[in-house]
Write an enzyme that holds these catalytic residues in place. Structure first.
Site, PDB file in Angstrom:
ATOM      1  N   SER A   1       7.202   6.232  12.935  1.00 55.96           N
ATOM      2  CA  SER A   1       7.853   7.333  12.570  1.00 55.96           C
ATOM      3  C   SER A   1       8.957   7.653  13.954  1.00 55.96           C
ATOM      4  O   SER A   1       8.942   6.741  14.701  1.00 55.96           O
ATOM      5  CB  SER A   1       7.062   8.581  12.521  1.00 55.96           C
ATOM      6  OG  SER A   1       7.928   9.630  11.852  1.00 55.96           O
TER       7      SER A   1
ATOM      8  N   ILE B   1       8.501   5.916  -0.616  1.00 51.84           N
ATOM      9  CA  ILE B   1       8.882   4.540   0.020  1.00 51.84           C
ATOM     10  C   ILE B   1       7.978   3.357  -0.681  1.00 51.84           C
ATOM     11  O   ILE B   1       8.576   2.164  -1.083  1.00 51.84           O
ATOM     12  CB  ILE B   1       8.769   4.613   1.233  1.00 51.84           C
ATOM     13  CG1 ILE B   1       9.773   5.576   1.778  1.00 51.84           C
ATOM     14  CG2 ILE B   1       8.893   3.171   1.982  1.00 51.84           C
ATOM     15  CD1 ILE B   1       9.637   5.611   3.377  1.00 51.84           C
ATOM     16  N   GLY B   2       6.726   3.598  -0.932  1.00 53.97           N
ATOM     17  CA  GLY B   2       5.827   2.665  -1.394  1.00 53.97           C
ATOM     18  C   GLY B   2       6.225   1.936  -2.738  1.00 53.97           C
ATOM     19  O   GLY B   2       6.346   0.820  -3.153  1.00 53.97           O
TER      20      GLY B   2
ATOM     21  N   TYR C   1      -0.748  12.861  14.019  1.00 55.22           N
ATOM     22  CA  TYR C   1       0.156  11.915  13.065  1.00 55.22           C
ATOM     23  C   TYR C   1       1.197  11.268  14.067  1.00 55.22           C
ATOM     24  O   TYR C   1       1.166  10.138  13.953  1.00 55.22           O
ATOM     25  CB  TYR C   1       0.941  12.825  12.019  1.00 55.22           C
ATOM     26  CG  TYR C   1       2.173  11.957  11.059  1.00 55.22           C
ATOM     27  CD1 TYR C   1       1.744  11.143  10.220  1.00 55.22           C
ATOM     28  CD2 TYR C   1       3.275  12.070  11.714  1.00 55.22           C
ATOM     29  CE1 TYR C   1       2.573  10.230   9.501  1.00 55.22           C
ATOM     30  CE2 TYR C   1       4.344  11.111  11.104  1.00 55.22           C
ATOM     31  CZ  TYR C   1       3.891  10.463   9.908  1.00 55.22           C
ATOM     32  OH  TYR C   1       4.989   9.648   9.164  1.00 55.22           O
TER      33      TYR C   1
ATOM     34  N   THR D   1       0.781  -1.463   0.059  1.00 55.05           N
ATOM     35  CA  THR D   1       0.058  -0.081   0.074  1.00 55.05           C
ATOM     36  C   THR D   1       0.938   1.193  -0.268  1.00 55.05           C
ATOM     37  O   THR D   1       2.194   1.187   0.334  1.00 55.05           O
ATOM     38  CB  THR D   1      -0.952   0.032   1.057  1.00 55.05           C
ATOM     39  OG1 THR D   1      -0.033   0.190   2.500  1.00 55.05           O
ATOM     40  CG2 THR D   1      -1.843  -1.421   1.223  1.00 55.05           C
ATOM     41  N   GLY D   2       0.360   2.540  -0.253  1.00 60.15           N
ATOM     42  CA  GLY D   2       1.097   3.552  -0.468  1.00 60.15           C
ATOM     43  C   GLY D   2       1.823   3.877  -1.694  1.00 60.15           C
ATOM     44  O   GLY D   2       2.941   4.650  -1.524  1.00 60.15           O
TER      45      GLY D   2
END
Length: 257
Positions: free
Chosen positions: A149, A20-21, A162, A12-13
């Site tokens: 993160s 990065i995805g 976030y 995903t992403g």
């Protein structure tokens, strides 16, 4: 060598060429996996970087809104319907959010929870339900990864919604891995540190240079650096690492030299 030959991976992403995805999806494809990739361009349209064409990729990239609670399960089922199996799930997607404690709203907290945390738990739930585990005398092929993160290493004052959601992803790792182990799925969480995906562009002053100076080698991490770790963890060689939050930051020095 193609160590993932015969396996199917959901990533995903996958939405930006420098993301990065996209790097992870390309790496797993190069390792022999059949890749089912998905992104969500409406999120990119909200961000400063905007929607960016992905260019030519050796697999189709679908669109799925993982804020919708019905989407994670339906996404896993779509992969099974198309490819007959699912061995690897890499959840790279995330809702970015800016705003401090005084500014954060209930709606933004809910959206970050839905996109960043709830979707991963529901992906794990459906993955466990449909995954066919390898026989007990063979190495497990099931793998799941998600991303936190640096909120556990340094405050993120301007990204409260976030940071809170990423903190949940960090803390749930051991529990979700243990739950998935009954289906012989190995799960881990990666903190990749600052990665140069284009978010610290020229419109943010000298942020790019300032961050680069905080690495021993004077350069940011790259999406390929992240893909290197993902490729190892989803391979047979990575099977012994499980239930861990891995800080793969290239020596990033948050508080000076």
């Amino acid at each position: 060598m193609r160590p993932l030959e015969g396996r199917t991976a959901l990533v995903t992403g996958v939405s930006r060429p420098a993301g990065i995805g996209a790097a992870v999806a390309r790496r797993l494809h190069d390792m022999g996996a059949t890749v089912f990739a998905t992104g969500f361009t409406p999120h990119d349209a909200e961000m400063a970087w905007g929607v960016q064409p992905l260019g030519d990729l050796p697999f189709e990239v679908y669109q799925h809104n993982l804020e919708d609670p019905a989407t994670p399960g339906a996404l896993v089922d779509q992969v099974i319907d198309q490819h007959g199996r699912l061995d690897v799930v890499v959840g790279v997607h995330a809702r970015s959010s800016h705003g401090g404690l005084a500014d954060v709203s209930a709606d933004e907290l809910d959206r970050c929870w839905a996109a960043n945390v709830r979707s991963i738990v529901l992906l794990a739930q459906r993955f466990a339900a449909v995954h066919t585990p390898a026989p007990s005398n063979q190495r497990s092929m099931g793998r799941m990864l998600w991303f936190t993160s640096g909120q556990h290493l340094e405050p993120m004052d301007d990204e409260i919604a976030y940071a809170v959601s990423k903190g949940a992803l960090h803390q749930m790792t051991a529990s979700i891995d243990h739950a998935l182990s009954t289906q012989r799925i190995v799960a881990n969480c990666i903190n990749p540190g600052p990665v140069d995906t284009g978010w610290a562009g020229t419109d943010r002053g000298d942020l790019h240079g300032q961050v680069a100076d905080m690495f021993p080698d004077g350069k940011w991490g790259t999406p390929d650096d992240v893909a290197n770790l993902v490729g190892f963890l989803v391979s047979d060689e990575g099977a012994w690492i499980r239930g861990q939050v891995l800080n793969s930051e290239g020596g990033f020095r948050r508080f000076g030299s």
